[in-house]
Scaffold this motif. Structure first.
Motif, short mmCIF file in Angstrom:
data_model
loop_
_atom_site.label_atom_id
_atom_site.label_comp_id
_atom_site.label_asym_id
_atom_site.label_seq_id
_atom_site.Cartn_x
_atom_site.Cartn_y
_atom_site.Cartn_z
N SER A 1 110.89 -38.19 93.26
CA SER A 1 111.21 -37.61 94.57
C SER A 1 111.22 -38.60 95.73
O SER A 1 111.61 -38.22 96.84
CB SER A 1 110.22 -36.48 94.89
OG SER A 1 108.89 -36.99 94.95
N SER B 1 115.62 -32.64 97.45
CA SER B 1 114.50 -33.53 97.78
C SER B 1 113.52 -33.75 96.63
O SER B 1 112.98 -34.86 96.48
CB SER B 1 113.77 -33.05 99.03
OG SER B 1 113.28 -31.74 98.85
N PRO B 2 113.26 -32.76 95.77
CA PRO B 2 112.35 -33.04 94.65
C PRO B 2 112.92 -34.01 93.62
O PRO B 2 112.18 -34.55 92.80
CB PRO B 2 112.14 -31.65 94.01
CG PRO B 2 112.51 -30.67 95.06
CD PRO B 2 113.62 -31.33 95.82
N TRP B 3 114.24 -34.23 93.67
CA TRP B 3 114.89 -35.07 92.65
C TRP B 3 115.64 -36.25 93.27
O TRP B 3 116.38 -36.95 92.56
CB TRP B 3 115.87 -34.22 91.83
CG TRP B 3 115.26 -32.97 91.30
CD1 TRP B 3 115.46 -31.69 91.75
CD2 TRP B 3 114.32 -32.87 90.23
NE1 TRP B 3 114.71 -30.81 91.01
CE2 TRP B 3 113.99 -31.51 90.08
CE3 TRP B 3 113.72 -33.81 89.38
CZ2 TRP B 3 113.10 -31.06 89.12
CZ3 TRP B 3 112.82 -33.36 88.42
CH2 TRP B 3 112.53 -32.00 88.30
N ARG B 4 115.47 -36.49 94.54
CA ARG B 4 116.27 -37.53 95.18
C ARG B 4 115.98 -38.92 94.63
O ARG B 4 116.87 -39.77 94.55
CB ARG B 4 116.08 -37.49 96.69
CG ARG B 4 114.66 -37.76 97.17
CD ARG B 4 114.54 -37.50 98.66
NE ARG B 4 113.22 -37.88 99.17
CZ ARG B 4 112.85 -37.72 100.44
NH1 ARG B 4 113.70 -37.18 101.31
NH2 ARG B 4 111.66 -38.09 100.84
#
Length: 214
Positions: free
Chosen positions: A36, A173-176
């Motif tokens: 993230s 956003s959790p995987w950016r």
């Protein structure tokens, strides 16, 4: 050492250095997540180890990649649009230099300090430049016999602006961090493919490259 060997060695060293930098940076940064967190958060203003990671991480990586491009320039077999693509590859070391000259604030927000705003403004042409560079480089005559390599590089170029836009969206956003690293990996693979395909290591390779142009 021949120039082709030096060029390939510099690329290998650059890739290995980046991998080590990413893992070491994540290990020393409190609460840092590879899934993230943006790469730029390694040296975010006011965070631990920021100065060390600025110079030993981002600046050093920019220097290594610049050395690779300087070594490759006289011998890589490109022309026309692919030559433009190769020149745009300077956006790759530039993307690391951005973090060194304009560190982001903690969390790399959309708005923030002047350094953060400059960081955001420079990141846009850097990412789009990287995408265009790989897409155009995939059109090099020497890649015509290698359909899979060419397709991978072209799709990588197309993916850059798409993934860049996705990774700055709040919903992602959790995987950016994962999205950003997927681009890094694709770029690294593309550089390896281009270097080992378009840079002849001996006279026989030169003749093969010239034949592919016809």
């Amino acid at each position: 050492m021949q120039r082709a060997q030096l060029t390939r060695a510099l690329l290998v060293v650059s890739v290995v250095y980046v991998v080590g930098f990413y893992f070491l940076g994540a290990a020393v940064k409190p609460a840092y997540s590879q899934l993230s967190s943006f790469v730029s958060e390694y040296n975010a203003t006011g965070t631990p180890w920021a100065a060390t990671l600025t110079y030993a991480g981002f600046a050093a990586t920019a220097g290594l990649l610049s050395g690779f491009l300087i070594a490759a320039a006289p011998i890589i077999q490109v022309s026309g649009s692919s030559q433009v693509g190769f020149r745009l590859l300077w956006s790759v070391p530039f993307s690391y230099l951005i973090a060194a000259i304009a560190p982001c604030d903690a969390g790399c927000p959309v708005e923030g300090s002047m350094s953060q705003l400059l960081h955001n403004a420079l990141a846009i042409p850097a990412y789009f430049g990287m995408g265009v560079s790989v897409a155009l480089l995939s059109l090099a005559p020497g890649l015509k016999p290698y359909r899979l390599r060419r397709s991978f590089m072209f799709l990588t170029g197309v993916a850059f602006p798409v993934v860049f836009i996705a990774m700055v969206q709040p919903d992602f956003s959790p995987w950016r961090g994962l999205l950003q690293r997927s681009l890094d990996i694709a770029m690294g693979v593309s550089l390896v493919l281009a270097t080992w395909t378009l840079i002849p290591s001996n006279a026989a390779d030169v003749r093969h490259q010239e034949a592919a142009k016809r």
